[in-house]
Design a protein around this motif. Structure first.
Motif, PDB file in Angstrom:
ATOM      1  N   ASP A  10       0.857  -1.193   0.000  1.00 35.64           N
ATOM      2  CA  ASP A  10       0.000   0.000   0.000  1.00 35.64           C
ATOM      3  C   ASP A  10       0.892   1.243   0.000  1.00 35.64           C
ATOM      4  OD1 ASP A  10      -3.091   0.755   1.632  1.00 35.64           O
ATOM      5  OD2 ASP A  10      -1.659   2.209   0.847  1.00 35.64           O
ATOM      6  N   MET A  11       0.712   2.081  -0.990  1.00 40.52           N
ATOM      7  CA  MET A  11       1.544   3.280  -1.113  1.00 40.52           C
ATOM      8  C   MET A  11       1.199   4.273   0.003  1.00 40.52           C
ATOM      9  SD  MET A  11       3.329   2.500  -3.695  1.00 40.52           S
ATOM     10  CE  MET A  11       4.182   4.046  -3.991  1.00 40.52           C
ATOM     11  N   ASP A 105      -3.359   2.273  -5.753  1.00 36.38           N
ATOM     12  CA  ASP A 105      -2.187   2.324  -4.867  1.00 36.38           C
ATOM     13  C   ASP A 105      -2.004   1.105  -3.976  1.00 36.38           C
ATOM     14  OD1 ASP A 105      -3.844   2.748  -2.553  1.00 36.38           O
ATOM     15  OD2 ASP A 105      -2.181   3.891  -1.692  1.00 36.38           O
ATOM     16  N   LYS A 160       3.274   1.713   9.026  1.00 38.01           N
ATOM     17  CA  LYS A 160       3.160   2.744   8.011  1.00 38.01           C
ATOM     18  C   LYS A 160       3.649   4.063   8.577  1.00 38.01           C
ATOM     19  CE  LYS A 160      -0.314   2.792   4.441  1.00 38.01           C
ATOM     20  NZ  LYS A 160       0.498   3.231   3.347  1.00 38.01           N
TER      21      LYS A 160
HETATM   22 MG    MG Z   1      -2.194   4.047   0.545  1.00 39.57          MG
END
Ligand code: MG
Ligand code: TTP
Length: 381
Positions: A10-11, A105, A160
């Protein structure tokens, strides 16, 4: 059987990261991508500086500016996001053909064969993919690694931005037990509310209640939630097929006897179906921001399903009548009467037996032709 090795990539703040990359002046300042403030401007996403102010996706731009007056809002540039997404996808396909993109994404990769063939850990593959993405696009990505899609998706959020997290198979059950329901993919706001009313806050609570309880309260989804509470999910990574219908159903621990008992369940089912339909159309609308050519299929039929004690399924449909052109975006249930009528006629038709499962749903129309116009809009009674 070899253990599956799934990676979810996941970007990080994707649209915003691209805008900051292309325009260095935006870096270090709170910024967001979306519609400008005004009557209907909504944000697609925000960078991490802006998120500190409580600015996030789907927030109205007006409210965002109230929360963060110096927020810079940039208009979305879909072609640029698609271009970056293509670069990322090319890297994914260097490792496997089993890729499933959930949006521009984020995507799942099944790297079981790759790991086996090259005798390499999936964590190493994930790190390599993230590094390649960065070298190619100057954008950072986060990854989750596990033996199924559910855990891989949850874990990509765990570290993240620009990080990764692995859930080894022996930790899956323990990890899932303590997982808050709000973090479980597929649990929307309404389901979450329902869970809280039932005193259920984490997946472990569902495990404690047992599979029958889960099925009674959440139907098929309950079964999958129960499995998830043990860290189990059997969904394959693959191309998503077009969704043909949206439905919800309940299996009863005690069979329903008589139309009155059946009718009592209608409001619950209708509520759930409505939530699913709205979520479905909202998702399409959201994706349309990235891909304006995306087709939003209208509702073609309503249907009802009853399963009798002998496990036979019976269904009855109602085709939307010819009327004005389709305009359906959201679905209102002032026409719940259609379902009731369908219920009555099906129940009578099958001889008024004891009912073990009751379901309602809608079928979607993918025929993008003049026929559509002919079928007309779903009539609300
Ligand atoms: Mg993302
Ligand atoms: P997300 O992956 O949900 O968010 P993100 O990449 O911006 O941030 P994070 O670091 O938390 O992953 O969504 C990806 C892109 O999809 C996002 O950059 C913009 C777009 N999007 C919308 O247009 N509307 C929305 O409501 C959401 C959630 C995302």
């Amino acid at each position: 059987m070899t253990e599956k090795k799934i990676i979810h990539i996941d970007m990080d703040c994707f649209f915003a990261a691209i805008e900051m990359l292309d325009n260095p002046e935006l870096r270090g300042k709170p910024m967001a991508v979306g519609g400008q403030a005004g009557t209907r401007g909504v944000l697609c996403t925000a960078n991490y500086e802006a998120r500190k102010f409580g600015v996030h996706s789907a927030l109205s731009s007006n409210l965002a500016l109230k929360r963060c007056p110096e927020l810079i809002i940039v208009n979305p540039r879909s072609y640029r996001y698609r271009e970056a997404s293509q670069e990322i996808q090319k890297i994914f396909y260097e490792y496997t053909d089993t890729v499933e993109m959930l949006s521009l994404d984020e995507g799942f990769l099944d790297v079981t064969d790759y790991c086996h063939k090259h005798q390499v850990f999936a964590t190493k593959v994930a790190a390599e993919i993230r590094e390649k993405i960065f070298l190619k696009t100057s954008l950072t990505a986060s990854a989750g690694i596990a033996n199924n899609k559910f855990l891989a998706k949850v874990s990509s959020d765990w570290n993240k931005p620009n990080g990764q997290w692995v859930i080894p198979p022996e930790k899956a059950a323990e990890f899932s037990y303590q997982l808050e329901l709000g973090k479980v993919p597929g649990i929307g706001e309404k389901t979450l509310e329902k869970c809280h009313t039932l005193g259920i806050f984490k997946l472990g609570d569902i495990r404690e209640k047992g599979v029958l309880w889960a099925k009674d309260h959440f139907g098929k989804f309950g079964h999958s939630l129960y499995q998830k509470s043990w860290g189990i999910s059997s969904d394959q990574v693959g191309r998503r097929s077009q969704r043909k219908s949206i439905s919800c159903e309940r299996t009863f621990s005690q069979d329903l006897k008589g139309m009155q008992e059946i009718e009592e369940y209608f409001p619950f089912l209708l509520n759930e179906l409505e939530e699913r339909i709205i979520t479905y159309y909202e998702k399409i609308e959201r994706k349309k921001a990235e891909d304006p050519l995306l087709y939003s299929p209208p509702i073609k039929k309503l249907f009802i399903k009853m399963k009798t004690k002998d496990f036979k399924n019976h269904t009855h449909e109602f085709i939307s009548p010819i009327e004005e052109p389709w305009t359906l975006k959201s679905f209102e249930f002032s026409q719940s009467k259609i379902f009731e009528q369908l219920g009555h006629s099906l129940y009578t038709q099958i001889g008024r037996p004891a009912i073990r499962l009751l379901g309602i749903g809608v079928k979607l129309n993918y025929t993008q032709s003049d026929e559509l116009e002919g079928l007309g809009q779903l009539r609300l009674l």
